[in-house]
Design an enzyme around this catalytic site. Structure first.
Site, PDB file in Angstrom:
ATOM      1  N   LYS A  94       0.713  -1.235   0.016  1.00  0.00           N
ATOM      2  CA  LYS A  94      -0.079   0.122  -0.209  1.00  0.00           C
ATOM      3  C   LYS A  94       0.971   1.314  -0.082  1.00  0.00           C
ATOM      4  CE  LYS A  94      -4.520   0.855   0.794  1.00  0.00           C
ATOM      5  NZ  LYS A  94      -5.700   0.186   0.120  1.00  0.00           N
ATOM      6  N   GLY A 194     -23.185   4.236   5.672  1.00  0.00           N
ATOM      7  CA  GLY A 194     -22.347   4.632   4.769  1.00  0.00           C
ATOM      8  C   GLY A 194     -22.677   4.373   3.229  1.00  0.00           C
ATOM      9  N   GLY A 196     -21.992   5.373   0.064  1.00  0.00           N
ATOM     10  CA  GLY A 196     -21.295   5.923  -1.037  1.00  0.00           C
ATOM     11  C   GLY A 196     -21.045   4.895  -1.914  1.00  0.00           C
ATOM     12  N   ASN A 197     -19.825   4.971  -2.714  1.00  0.00           N
ATOM     13  CA  ASN A 197     -19.807   4.085  -3.891  1.00  0.00           C
ATOM     14  C   ASN A 197     -20.155   2.653  -3.677  1.00  0.00           C
ATOM     15  OD1 ASN A 197     -19.194   6.151  -5.765  1.00  0.00           O
ATOM     16  ND2 ASN A 197     -17.152   6.221  -4.806  1.00  0.00           N
ATOM     17  N   VAL A 198     -19.812   1.888  -2.542  1.00  0.00           N
ATOM     18  CA  VAL A 198     -20.100   0.820  -2.535  1.00  0.00           C
ATOM     19  C   VAL A 198     -21.484   0.486  -1.645  1.00  0.00           C
ATOM     20  CG1 VAL A 198     -19.351  -1.532  -1.263  1.00  0.00           C
ATOM     21  CG2 VAL A 198     -17.709   0.364  -2.076  1.00  0.00           C
TER      22      VAL A 198
HETATM   23  P1  NAD Z   1     -17.059   6.577  -0.343  1.00  0.00           P
HETATM   24  O1  NAD Z   1     -16.068   7.658   0.127  1.00  0.00           O
HETATM   25  O2  NAD Z   1     -17.694   6.722  -1.753  1.00  0.00           O
HETATM   26  O3  NAD Z   1     -18.488   6.184   0.639  1.00  0.00           O
HETATM   27  C1  NAD Z   1     -18.308   6.674   1.984  1.00  0.00           C
HETATM   28  C2  NAD Z   1     -19.607   7.076   2.774  1.00  0.00           C
HETATM   29  O4  NAD Z   1     -19.606   6.906   4.062  1.00  0.00           O
HETATM   30  C3  NAD Z   1     -19.923   8.408   2.128  1.00  0.00           C
HETATM   31  O5  NAD Z   1     -21.073   8.492   1.831  1.00  0.00           O
HETATM   32  C4  NAD Z   1     -19.775   9.228   3.490  1.00  0.00           C
HETATM   33  O6  NAD Z   1     -20.388  10.258   3.546  1.00  0.00           O
HETATM   34  C5  NAD Z   1     -20.080   8.195   4.462  1.00  0.00           C
HETATM   35  N1  NAD Z   1     -19.645   8.432   5.705  1.00  0.00           N
HETATM   36  C6  NAD Z   1     -18.555   8.872   6.356  1.00  0.00           C
HETATM   37  N2  NAD Z   1     -18.418   8.840   7.460  1.00  0.00           N
HETATM   38  C7  NAD Z   1     -19.474   8.480   7.787  1.00  0.00           C
HETATM   39  C8  NAD Z   1     -20.036   8.118   9.297  1.00  0.00           C
HETATM   40  N3  NAD Z   1     -19.394   8.685  10.628  1.00  0.00           N
HETATM   41  N4  NAD Z   1     -21.285   7.615   9.423  1.00  0.00           N
HETATM   42  C9  NAD Z   1     -22.107   7.522   8.327  1.00  0.00           C
HETATM   43  N5  NAD Z   1     -21.541   7.734   7.227  1.00  0.00           N
HETATM   44  C10 NAD Z   1     -20.471   8.073   6.905  1.00  0.00           C
HETATM   45  O7  NAD Z   1     -16.286   5.042  -0.147  1.00  0.00           O
HETATM   46  P2  NAD Z   1     -16.609   3.683  -0.710  1.00  0.00           P
HETATM   47  O8  NAD Z   1     -15.844   3.548  -2.060  1.00  0.00           O
HETATM   48  O9  NAD Z   1     -17.713   3.590  -0.916  1.00  0.00           O
HETATM   49  O10 NAD Z   1     -15.853   2.767   0.369  1.00  0.00           O
HETATM   50  C11 NAD Z   1     -16.619   2.574   1.514  1.00  0.00           C
HETATM   51  C12 NAD Z   1     -15.811   1.757   2.493  1.00  0.00           C
HETATM   52  O11 NAD Z   1     -15.385   0.362   1.740  1.00  0.00           O
HETATM   53  C13 NAD Z   1     -14.441   2.211   2.824  1.00  0.00           C
HETATM   54  O12 NAD Z   1     -14.118   1.989   4.185  1.00  0.00           O
HETATM   55  C14 NAD Z   1     -13.630   1.512   1.837  1.00  0.00           C
HETATM   56  O13 NAD Z   1     -12.170   1.579   2.200  1.00  0.00           O
HETATM   57  C15 NAD Z   1     -13.886   0.145   1.696  1.00  0.00           C
HETATM   58  N6  NAD Z   1     -13.586  -0.527   0.684  1.00  0.00           N
HETATM   59  C16 NAD Z   1     -14.150   0.046  -0.608  1.00  0.00           C
HETATM   60  C17 NAD Z   1     -13.791  -0.524  -1.915  1.00  0.00           C
HETATM   61  C18 NAD Z   1     -14.163  -0.158  -3.271  1.00  0.00           C
HETATM   62  O14 NAD Z   1     -13.940  -0.875  -4.160  1.00  0.00           O
HETATM   63  N7  NAD Z   1     -14.352   1.039  -3.317  1.00  0.00           N
HETATM   64  C19 NAD Z   1     -13.189  -1.837  -1.792  1.00  0.00           C
HETATM   65  C20 NAD Z   1     -12.551  -2.321  -0.511  1.00  0.00           C
HETATM   66  C21 NAD Z   1     -12.986  -1.667   0.763  1.00  0.00           C
END
Ligand code: NAD
Length: 365
Positions: A94, A194, A196-198
């Site tokens: 990383k 949360g 977001g994207n996932v």
């Molecule tokens: P993202 O930034 O698109 O979404 C995160 C969401 O969480 C946002 O909508 C944000 O407003 C919300 N958030 C932040 N703090 C918060 C809180 N205290 N309470 C409630 N909501 C809160 O991120 P993502 O890409 O959707 O990833 C989400 C998680 O999954 C992260 O921890 C990331 O490390 C992990 N992850 C993502 C991927 C991927 O392919 N994107 C792969 C493996 C792991």
């Protein structure tokens, strides 16, 4: 504890790198500095027994260099186990870039970072993480081939989030099968923290299956947007951990499963996308087991993203990405059963199986 190390100036001077708890036998840690572009980055290469160390680059305005170092070490170690448990021929690595991605990320800085990655001759392969966009990886690609997560138009595998969500959905279904005897999630109460994207892509799968989904996020606009697209409810309370639910899906930040939340949790299953959900792996894994809460290890069920970028290296297509991601269901069931048989936490069972794969490869050399 790392925090103790960080708090004590005395200890900081004695054990800056090898002495950090999170160091955990890293093979190599590379500090990158460039005066002209302002680049300050750290690349952590935890283990390359199974293959090159692959893991994303995070750009974050860390409070201190200690926080940045600790973060990169923790994350690269996590990548080793994630790839090993998923059966990918990849090691764990990383990178972190210290700075504000919104104001300090310049093309020159990203290119210089790419040159540092290139200097490692493929031992470390980078990708996107927090603070990075596909376009940044496209830029890095102009100075090194050792990058994944580039645009589809440039031969990349595209946005990993929908695949990550699908893998989490598979892991969740397996945990339901193990816990309730059926993997059908219709009418199951699921809290997604949360969106977001996932999180949003996971909500779509859950809502298609007829689960009763509650969503929580700190972004109100996002909540309304997602509620209007799917048949889900916005959680209106102040403490979702204490609510009656079948499944808690952490999809925001890590460490939400901790000393304060575990005593309140009424969920029967925890299965989500966030990395490092357990604030302290050993202690909180044990506390969950004592409470009878089934925990689907995060690094196992959120591996869809790495399966997606691995396709760029191995040249496999969409069908194989889906097949490997669906296999998260089988691996999750195997881990949950293995944990019960061996009387260990589910997190530990996943670590043990990942480690045994690494050891087998090492011993066959
Ligand atoms: P993202 O930034 O698109 O979404 C995160 C969401 O969480 C946002 O909508 C944000 O407003 C919300 N958030 C932040 N703090 C918060 C809180 N205290 N309470 C409630 N909501 C809160 O991120 P993502 O890409 O959707 O990833 C989400 C998680 O999954 C992260 O921890 C990331 O490390 C992990 N992850 C993502 C991927 C991927 O392919 N994107 C792969 C493996 C792991």
């Amino acid at each position: 504890m790392v925090t103790e190390v960080v708090k004590s100036n005395e200890l900081q001077k004695i054990d800056p790198v090898f002495g950090q708890m999170s160091f955990d036998n890293h093979e190599q840690v590379v500090f990158c500095n460039d005066k002209d572009t302002g680049l300050k980055a750290i690349i952590g290469i935890h283990n390359t027994v199974l293959g090159p160390a692959l893991g994303g680059t995070r750009m974050w305005n860390y409070k201190s260099e200690w926080d940045a170092l600790n973060d990169v070490l923790r994350l690269s170690r996590g990548m080793t186990f994630k790839s090993a448990i998923t059966g990918l021929n990849l090691g764990g690595g990383k990178a972190v870039i210290i700075g504000d991605a919104k104001t300090q990320k310049t093309p020159e800085l990203m290119l210089r970072f790419g040159e540092f990655v290139h200097s490692l001759n493929g031992k470390y392969i980078t990708a996107e993480d927090v603070g990075m966009e596909t376009s940044d990886m496209d830029l890095v690609r102009t100075v090194t081939p050792y990058v994944t997560g580039i645009s589809e138009s440039k031969g990349g595998a595209g946005n990993p989030s929908p695949i990550t969500a699908y893998g989490v959905f598979m892991g969740m279904k397996a945990a339901a099968k193990y816990t309730f005897g059926s993997d059908v999630l219709e009418d199951r109460v699921v809290f997604v923290e949360g969106i977001g994207n996932v999180g949003e892509a996971l909500v779509e799968h859950l809502s298609n299956e007829g689960a009763k989904v509650y969503i929580a996020d700190i972004n109100q606009d996002r909540l309304e947007e997602v509620r209007d697209k799917y048949s889900v409810e916005i959680y209106g309370g102040h403490n979702l951990y204490a609510e009656q639910m079948d499944i808690y899906a952490p999809c925001a930040l890590g460490a939400t499963v901790n000393d304060s939340t575990i005593p309140q949790l009424k969920a029967k299953i925890i299965a989500g996308a966030a990395n490092n959900q357990l604030a302290e792996e050993q202690k909180h894994g044990l506390l969950l087991r004592e409470k009878g809460i089934v925990y689907a290890p995060d690094f196992l069920i959120n591996a869809g993203g790495i399966i997606n970028v691995y396709a760029e290296l191995e040249n496999y297509g969409r069908q194989e990405i889906i097949r490997k991601t669906e296999n998260i269901y089988n691996t999750t069931l195997e881990i949950l059963t293995n944990a019960e048989t061996n009387d260990v936490t589910t997190h530990q069972a996943a670590l043990n199986i990942a480690q045994s794969r690494i050891d087998a490869k090492k011993n066959n050399k």
